[in-house]
Design an enzyme around this catalytic site. Structure first.
Site, short mmCIF file in Angstrom:
data_model
loop_
_atom_site.label_atom_id
_atom_site.label_comp_id
_atom_site.label_asym_id
_atom_site.label_seq_id
_atom_site.Cartn_x
_atom_site.Cartn_y
_atom_site.Cartn_z
N GLU A 1 4.07 -5.88 7.25
CA GLU A 1 3.19 -4.65 7.90
C GLU A 1 3.51 -4.55 9.40
O GLU A 1 3.69 -3.43 9.85
CB GLU A 1 1.74 -4.88 7.82
CG GLU A 1 1.10 -4.83 6.29
CD GLU A 1 0.99 -5.83 5.23
OE1 GLU A 1 2.12 -6.85 5.65
OE2 GLU A 1 0.44 -5.80 4.48
N GLU B 1 -0.90 -9.15 -0.98
CA GLU B 1 -2.54 -9.51 -0.80
C GLU B 1 -3.35 -9.33 -2.10
O GLU B 1 -4.25 -10.23 -2.27
CB GLU B 1 -3.40 -8.29 0.15
CG GLU B 1 -2.55 -8.41 1.50
CD GLU B 1 -2.96 -7.46 2.59
OE1 GLU B 1 -2.57 -6.10 2.19
OE2 GLU B 1 -3.76 -7.56 3.75
N ALA C 1 0.73 -1.16 0.03
CA ALA C 1 -0.02 -0.06 0.01
C ALA C 1 0.93 1.28 0.03
O ALA C 1 2.32 1.00 0.59
CB ALA C 1 -0.81 -0.11 1.37
N GLY D 1 0.43 -5.05 0.71
CA GLY D 1 -0.73 -5.09 0.01
C GLY D 1 -0.60 -5.48 -1.41
O GLY D 1 -1.45 -6.21 -2.19
#
Ligand code: 3H9
Length: 653
Positions: free
Chosen positions: A131, A111, A69, A108
């Protein structure tokens, strides 16, 4: 292959054999910024509705798939579409979506891949959910989809460590389905063609393999103990271990937890550290300056420090010529270096081939002239100005004019060492931390006359050694030891004012330091600092507050853990509070007429932090340190300051 179509500024696609190949191009690391999310969403909508599209391949431009992200968006108002929404769309698409992992797929990014129906990696791909290192948990399904693919135990380890798995390991674990050695996108296109029209494997719908509850419980307990009170690892444990519940429920919990952590002080601190690390090697005045080539490093002085530096240099691929005063001392040094390499071999950190190669790149000598081929010489000899100046004068005569001389001094003035040479512009400080092959911090000292390309070379070598370089100007103790001195001074003031060593240590450990200051002193031994205080006694400002307690301890033979007693008493090696030390402290207070008072944990922490931050401000004002973030990195990586508190300068705000 058909024309390029653009779904957003950062997401474009071509059609190859009826497969929509979507490429994310969002430099520097293809983070899933809002433009990427919206482009992906549009591409998926297009693929779903276009009758001539069989399915989708998602890949990244450059050497990264998706770095995660966009951390810069954290703390800003949410922008639609969210990453979980895009990911849900990938998983639920009626046509196959295949991830072509061309490089790092992190956070992300992984993911996104986990929600695809098939994953193919290039051999250089690296996968991970880092993370927790940013004080958060995965927020787009990572904690729920990963256990469905690889089981709870393996997912727990990956999510809570934040470590990266290489492609081979990812294949073994079952995170990826294939590795494509050559044409990654071609392999992904073929996979889409094979999957089209078949029932798709949707990760969220998979059931989780049963795990051994005792094994999971033991692993979780270890992780929590190591987290030293940090929230993210604990939440990651909770989310992964409960991932057997209904998928939607797990996702909702994960998202809420992610948001709460993302907005926490702990996450802000770790984000600060993340960006400070990337900032630290950007040094004013070095733009466009090329580093000199370094392939052979000379190391002088093969004690603990010199040997550690040699191991770091060999590990980074350099040839090392190591010098000590006599052939016997040089041979001893060689044995010490090989001993450290053997330890790495035994622990599996080094394989046999690398061990052999590193050993072959090492030579030792007692003759200065043998250092002639060196591009850089680092001295780690006795910390004495005359000894170091003499060595550099001798080296000046044997090394090439464009070779660099680095001093590893901790407390001497490197400008004075440089002044003893014919070419002070080729001198800089490289201040390693012990053990030098383990500790990541490296203070790179810019001396008054250091040439820009010499400094640039110091930084480049540091990077190659896989160190975290922080540039510092010249001052006694540089950034780290100057702040550490202020920290130590404050602790001693606290002793006189009424706190006891174990109270101060408990407050520091509670704050997140791995060990209290007095326990560290005892472990390291008190004699070196004592000798330094004796040397400085004549020049000390008589008006300045001076605490004599440490001197009294040393005078009574309490030299630390090795002596069985120091700030604490060590019956059978176990650290215990010593009434004798308390008596020495009380006598010192009485001598100065100080009426002791008690201190709360918070007061102790506040005073210690304030002392560090005030010294940090002074270093910034003196232009010794460039940025508050540099100071934070030094204290975190060299002195045990807890990273999740962001460093003394961040914590002060
Ligand atoms: C996440 O994904 C949360 C999700 O679970 C939930 C979402 C809902 N964002 O490291 P480098 C910048 S959390 C923004 O020197 P390398 C970096 O600041 C994220 N910027 O490159 C630097 O900028 P500058 C989880 C980022 O080639 C530049 O990129 N992901 C981001 O040595 C180059 O960085 C991570 O924690 C980012 N995510 O290594 C991965 N990442 O040039 C973090 C980097 O202005 N990133 N930048 O100084 C990395 O580990 C490395 O950057 C990577 C590349 C391995 C990707």
């Amino acid at each position: 292959m058909s024309d390029l179509s653009s779904f957003s500024a950062t997401v474009s696609a071509t059609t190859r054999d009826s497969v929509l190949v979507v490429t994310i191009d969002n430099a520097p690391v293809n983070a899933t910024s809002v433009d990427v999310r919206s482009g992906l969403e549009k591409a998926l909508t297009h693929a779903e509705t276009a009758t001539d599209v069989l399915g989708v391949v998602i890949t990244g431009a450059g050497k990264t798939f998706i770095g995660g992200a966009d951390i810069n968006e954290f703390g800003k108002p949410a922008m639609e579409p969210t990453l979980p929404a895009v990911i849900e769309k990938i998983e639920n698409l009626s046509k196959p979506v295949v991830a072509a992992l061309n490089g790092a797929a992190l956070g992300g990014g992984l993911e996104v891949a986990l929600a695809c129906h098939h994953r193919i990696a290039s051999p250089s791909a690296q996968l991970g959910l880092p993370e927790v290192k940013l004080g958060i948990v995965p927020g787009a399904g990572g904690t729920q989809r990963l256990p469905r693919l690889i089981g709870i135990a393996a997912a727990l380890e990956l999510v809570t460590s934040g470590r990266v798995a290489k492609a081979d390991e990812a294949l073994k674990l079952g995170i990826v389905d294939e590795i494509a050695k050559d044409d990654l996108v071609g392999a992904a296109v073929s996979a889409v063609q094979n999957l089209a029209g078949t029932p798709l494997r949707r990760t969220g719908a998979l059931s989780i393999a049963p795990a051994d509850p005792a094994e999971i419980e033991t692993a979780a307990a270890k992780i929590l103990a190591k987290a030293r009170g940090q929230k993210a690892p604990a939440e990651a444990v909770r989310l992964v271990t409960t991932s057997t519940r209904p998928f939607a429920e797990g996702l909702a919990d994960e998202r809420a937890t992610f948001i709460a952590l993302r907005d926490s002080r702990e996450a802000a601190a770790l984000r600060h550290v993340f960006f400070a690390e990337r900032e630290s090697s950007k040094v004013e005045g070095l733009e466009g300056i090329e580093a000199r080539l370094v392939s052979t490093i000379g190391i002088c002085g093969l004690g603990l420090m010199g040997s550690g530096i040699a191991v770091a240099a060999l590990g980074a691929g350099y040839s090392v010529i190591a010098l000590d005063q006599t052939p016997e001392a040089a041979e001893k040094g060689r044995e010490r270096i090989i001993g450290l390499l053997e330890r790495n071999l035994a622990s599996g950190r080094l394989d046999q081939a690398s061990f052999d190669a590193q050993k072959a790149r090492l030579s030792v000598t007692a003759s200065d002239a043998d250092l002639a081929p060196c591009d850089l010489v680092i001295e780690a000899v006795f910390d004495d100005l005359a000894v170091k100046a003499d060595l550099f004068q001798r080296l000046d005569k044997v090394i090439r004019p464009n070779a660099i001389l680095a001093t590893n001094t901790s407390y001497l003035n490197p400008d004075e060492i440089a002044a003893a040479t014919a070419h002070p512009e080729r001198v800089l400080g490289l201040h390693f931390f012990s053990p030098a092959h383990v500790m990541r911090l490296l203070e790179v000292v810019r001396c008054a006359k250091t040439a820009p390309d010499v400094l640039a070379t110091g930084l480049a070598v540091a990077k190659k050694l896989r160190k975290l370089p922080v540039v510092t100007g010249v001052t006694e103790g540089f950034i780290g030891n100057r702040i550490f001195s202020a920290y130590r001074r404050e602790a001693e003031f606290l002793l006189e004012d009424g706190a006891l060593p174990h109270e101060i240590d408990a407050a520091l450990e509670d704050y997140g330091f791995p060990m209290g200051l007095f326990a560290v002193y005892d472990m390291a031994g008190l004699e070196i600092a004592w000798a330094r205080r004796k040397r400085q006694a004549a020049t000390r400002d008589p008006a300045a507050r001076y605490v004599e307690i440490a001197d009294t301890l040393c005078e009574t033979g309490r030299l630390g853990q090795k002596a069985g007693r120091g700030w604490y008493f060590y019956p059978e090696g176990k650290r215990t509070i010593d009434p004798e030390v308390t008596a020495i402290i009380e006598a010192a207070r009485a001598k100065k007429g100080i009426a002791p008072r008690s201190f709360s944990k918070d007061e102790i922490q506040d005073r210690m932090l304030k002392a560090m931050a005030t010294e940090g401000e002074a270093l910034l004002a003196e232009h010794v340190a460039t940025r508050p973030g540099d100071i934070d990195l030094v204290m975190i990586n060299g002195y045990g300051f807890p990273a999740h508190k962001g460093g003394p300068m961040f914590a002060r705000d």
